[in-house]
Design a protein around this motif. Structure first.
Motif, short mmCIF file in Angstrom:
data_model
loop_
_atom_site.label_atom_id
_atom_site.label_comp_id
_atom_site.label_asym_id
_atom_site.label_seq_id
_atom_site.Cartn_x
_atom_site.Cartn_y
_atom_site.Cartn_z
N SER A 49 0.93 -1.24 -0.10
CA SER A 49 0.08 0.01 -0.09
C SER A 49 0.95 1.29 0.05
O SER A 49 2.15 1.24 -0.13
CB SER A 49 -0.90 0.17 1.06
OG SER A 49 -1.93 0.99 1.05
N THR A 50 0.21 2.37 0.30
CA THR A 50 1.13 3.44 0.34
C THR A 50 0.84 4.19 1.68
O THR A 50 -0.31 4.05 2.28
CB THR A 50 0.70 4.61 -0.86
OG1 THR A 50 -0.25 5.30 -0.33
CG2 THR A 50 0.90 4.04 -2.02
N PHE A 51 1.62 4.88 2.21
CA PHE A 51 1.35 5.82 3.25
C PHE A 51 0.14 6.76 3.48
O PHE A 51 -0.69 6.78 4.30
CB PHE A 51 2.59 6.53 3.88
CG PHE A 51 3.67 5.66 4.29
CD1 PHE A 51 3.52 4.41 4.91
CD2 PHE A 51 5.06 6.06 4.22
CE1 PHE A 51 4.67 3.56 5.34
CE2 PHE A 51 6.08 5.27 4.57
CZ PHE A 51 5.82 3.96 5.15
N GLY A 52 0.04 7.36 2.25
CA GLY A 52 -1.16 8.27 1.82
C GLY A 52 -2.24 7.48 2.01
O GLY A 52 -3.30 7.83 2.59
N GLU A 53 -2.23 6.24 1.58
CA GLU A 53 -3.55 5.53 1.23
C GLU A 53 -4.06 5.17 2.59
O GLU A 53 -5.19 5.39 3.09
CB GLU A 53 -3.43 4.48 0.77
CG GLU A 53 -4.84 3.41 0.51
CD GLU A 53 -5.98 4.13 0.21
OE1 GLU A 53 -7.26 3.92 0.57
OE2 GLU A 53 -6.21 5.14 -0.95
N ARG A 63 -2.98 6.55 5.46
CA ARG A 63 -3.26 7.96 6.27
C ARG A 63 -4.61 8.28 6.16
O ARG A 63 -5.54 8.98 6.65
CB ARG A 63 -2.54 8.96 5.83
CG ARG A 63 -2.48 10.24 6.78
CD ARG A 63 -1.25 11.36 6.69
NE ARG A 63 -1.55 12.31 7.56
CZ ARG A 63 -0.71 13.05 7.68
NH1 ARG A 63 0.67 13.19 6.93
NH2 ARG A 63 -0.87 14.35 8.61
N ARG A 64 -5.33 8.06 4.85
CA ARG A 64 -6.56 8.25 4.40
C ARG A 64 -7.59 7.40 4.91
O ARG A 64 -8.97 7.88 5.34
CB ARG A 64 -6.93 8.33 2.89
CG ARG A 64 -6.40 9.65 2.33
CD ARG A 64 -6.77 9.63 0.94
NE ARG A 64 -5.75 8.73 0.03
CZ ARG A 64 -4.54 8.89 -0.35
NH1 ARG A 64 -3.94 9.80 -0.09
NH2 ARG A 64 -4.24 7.89 -1.07
N SER A 65 -7.50 6.10 5.00
CA SER A 65 -8.49 4.92 5.15
C SER A 65 -8.17 4.12 6.30
O SER A 65 -9.02 3.24 6.56
CB SER A 65 -8.63 4.21 3.89
OG SER A 65 -7.29 3.58 3.30
N VAL A 101 -4.83 4.41 12.05
CA VAL A 101 -4.22 5.45 12.00
C VAL A 101 -4.25 6.48 11.16
O VAL A 101 -3.69 7.53 10.83
CB VAL A 101 -2.55 4.91 11.91
CG1 VAL A 101 -2.26 4.22 13.22
CG2 VAL A 101 -2.44 3.82 10.68
N SER A 102 -5.44 6.33 10.56
CA SER A 102 -5.84 7.44 9.52
C SER A 102 -6.10 8.78 10.31
O SER A 102 -6.36 8.85 11.60
CB SER A 102 -7.25 7.21 8.98
OG SER A 102 -8.33 7.26 9.75
N ASP A 103 -6.06 9.83 9.48
CA ASP A 103 -6.20 11.00 10.17
C ASP A 103 -7.57 11.28 10.77
O ASP A 103 -7.64 11.77 11.77
CB ASP A 103 -6.18 12.38 9.35
CG ASP A 103 -4.66 12.37 8.64
OD1 ASP A 103 -3.77 11.79 9.42
OD2 ASP A 103 -4.43 13.18 7.70
N MET A 104 -8.49 10.49 10.33
CA MET A 104 -10.01 10.77 10.89
C MET A 104 -10.10 9.95 12.21
O MET A 104 -10.47 10.45 13.20
CB MET A 104 -10.98 10.36 9.74
CG MET A 104 -12.26 10.38 10.37
SD MET A 104 -13.64 9.95 9.28
CE MET A 104 -13.11 11.54 8.07
N LEU A 163 -7.66 9.33 14.19
CA LEU A 163 -6.96 10.05 15.38
C LEU A 163 -7.67 11.16 15.40
O LEU A 163 -6.76 11.86 16.39
CB LEU A 163 -5.41 9.85 14.75
CG LEU A 163 -4.61 8.47 14.66
CD1 LEU A 163 -3.50 8.58 14.31
CD2 LEU A 163 -4.90 7.55 15.98
N GLY A 164 -8.41 11.66 14.94
CA GLY A 164 -8.93 13.09 15.13
C GLY A 164 -8.11 14.14 14.66
O GLY A 164 -8.13 15.23 14.96
N HIS A 165 -7.34 13.96 13.65
CA HIS A 165 -6.61 14.94 12.93
C HIS A 165 -7.26 15.58 11.79
O HIS A 165 -7.96 14.69 11.15
CB HIS A 165 -5.10 14.60 12.39
CG HIS A 165 -4.33 13.98 13.41
ND1 HIS A 165 -3.28 12.94 13.68
CD2 HIS A 165 -4.24 14.10 14.78
CE1 HIS A 165 -2.48 12.78 14.59
NE2 HIS A 165 -3.63 13.34 15.40
N VAL A 166 -7.22 16.61 11.54
CA VAL A 166 -7.85 17.40 10.33
C VAL A 166 -6.73 17.37 9.11
O VAL A 166 -5.75 17.76 9.38
CB VAL A 166 -8.23 18.81 10.62
CG1 VAL A 166 -8.74 19.59 9.40
CG2 VAL A 166 -9.10 18.73 11.64
N SER A 167 -7.27 16.58 8.14
CA SER A 167 -6.47 16.33 6.73
C SER A 167 -6.36 17.67 5.99
O SER A 167 -7.26 18.36 6.23
CB SER A 167 -6.68 15.25 6.11
OG SER A 167 -7.97 15.31 5.86
#
Length: 221
Positions: free
Chosen positions: A200-204, A206-208, A212-215, A217-221
């Motif tokens: 996979s990719t780190f970006g994918e 981080r999205r899904s 550990v996605s931004d969502m 973990l409560g992060h605003v992407s």
């Protein structure tokens, strides 16, 4: 950017661990990450592609990742690089773990070089950056090849999941920190080879990735 190396994933052991062979198409010199077992599969691939290994790289000390290291290192006179010394207790326990899980006899080993965060490993004409990513195990490291935009991450992160932390000296929050503070900064377009399953990719992730996605973990992407 042209890729410097070629990569081949060879799933090994009953746990289908992703052993990775990489090599230079110009010189056929290569390296191998986490030869956990099924060495006949690895030997066949090396012979069929005329690849000469220079080093064995280890992400961490679990049986399915390093069960074949001692035999392969002895057979091919290869130096063993990694993991971090905090995984020594896992490596020392390999014979008992093999017996417990029904693997063939496995020998312990002492790496020729323990790795620390920020180290570099030169192999097959390329340089891999070493990043210490504890959490799944205390001595887990990953290998990042910046020119190819590839990382071999062992059991730190998977497509849609993360490594287990219920083993001795595992730490869930430490693993989350390793991923978000050490892997994400490498770039969203980095392709990673996990210890099991598809790339996979780190970006994918981080999205899904639900862990550990931004969502998540409560992060605003």
């Amino acid at each position: 950017m042209n890729q410097m190396l070629r990569y081949q994933i060879i799933p090994v052991t009953p746990l289908q661990q992703n052993c990775t062979v990489f090599w230079s198409p110009e010189t056929n010199l290569g390296g191998i990450v986490d030869p956990g077992g099924d060495l006949s599969l690895i030997r066949n691939f090396l012979n069929e592609n005329n690849i000469k290994l220079e080093k064995i790289l280890c992400t961490h000390g679990h049986l399915d990742h390093v069960g074949g290291v001692s035999e392969l290192a002895t057979e091919m006179s290869l130096p063993v690089i990694g993991p971090h010394k905090d995984d020594l207790f896992w490596i020392e326990g390999l014979p008992e773990a093999a017996e417990m899980f029904g693997f063939e006899k496995v020998e312990t080993f002492v790496p020729d070089q323990w790795l620390d965060d920020g180290d570099k490993v030169d192999v097959a004409g390329a340089t891999f950056d070493v990043i210490h990513c504890p959490g799944h195990t205390p001595g887990h490291v990953i290998f990042h090849q910046a020119d190819d935009n590839v990382a071999m991450v062992g059991d730190v992160i998977f497509q849609g999941s993360i490594g287990r932390t219920d083993f001795p000296k595992g730490d869930h929050q430490q693993l989350i920190n390793s991923i978000t503070q050490k892997l994400w900064p490498l770039g969203q377009d980095v392709t990673f080879v996990p210890g099991h399953g598809p790339t996979s990719t780190f970006g994918e992730e981080r999205r899904s990735n639900p862990f550990v996605s931004d969502m998540a973990l409560g992060h605003v992407s």
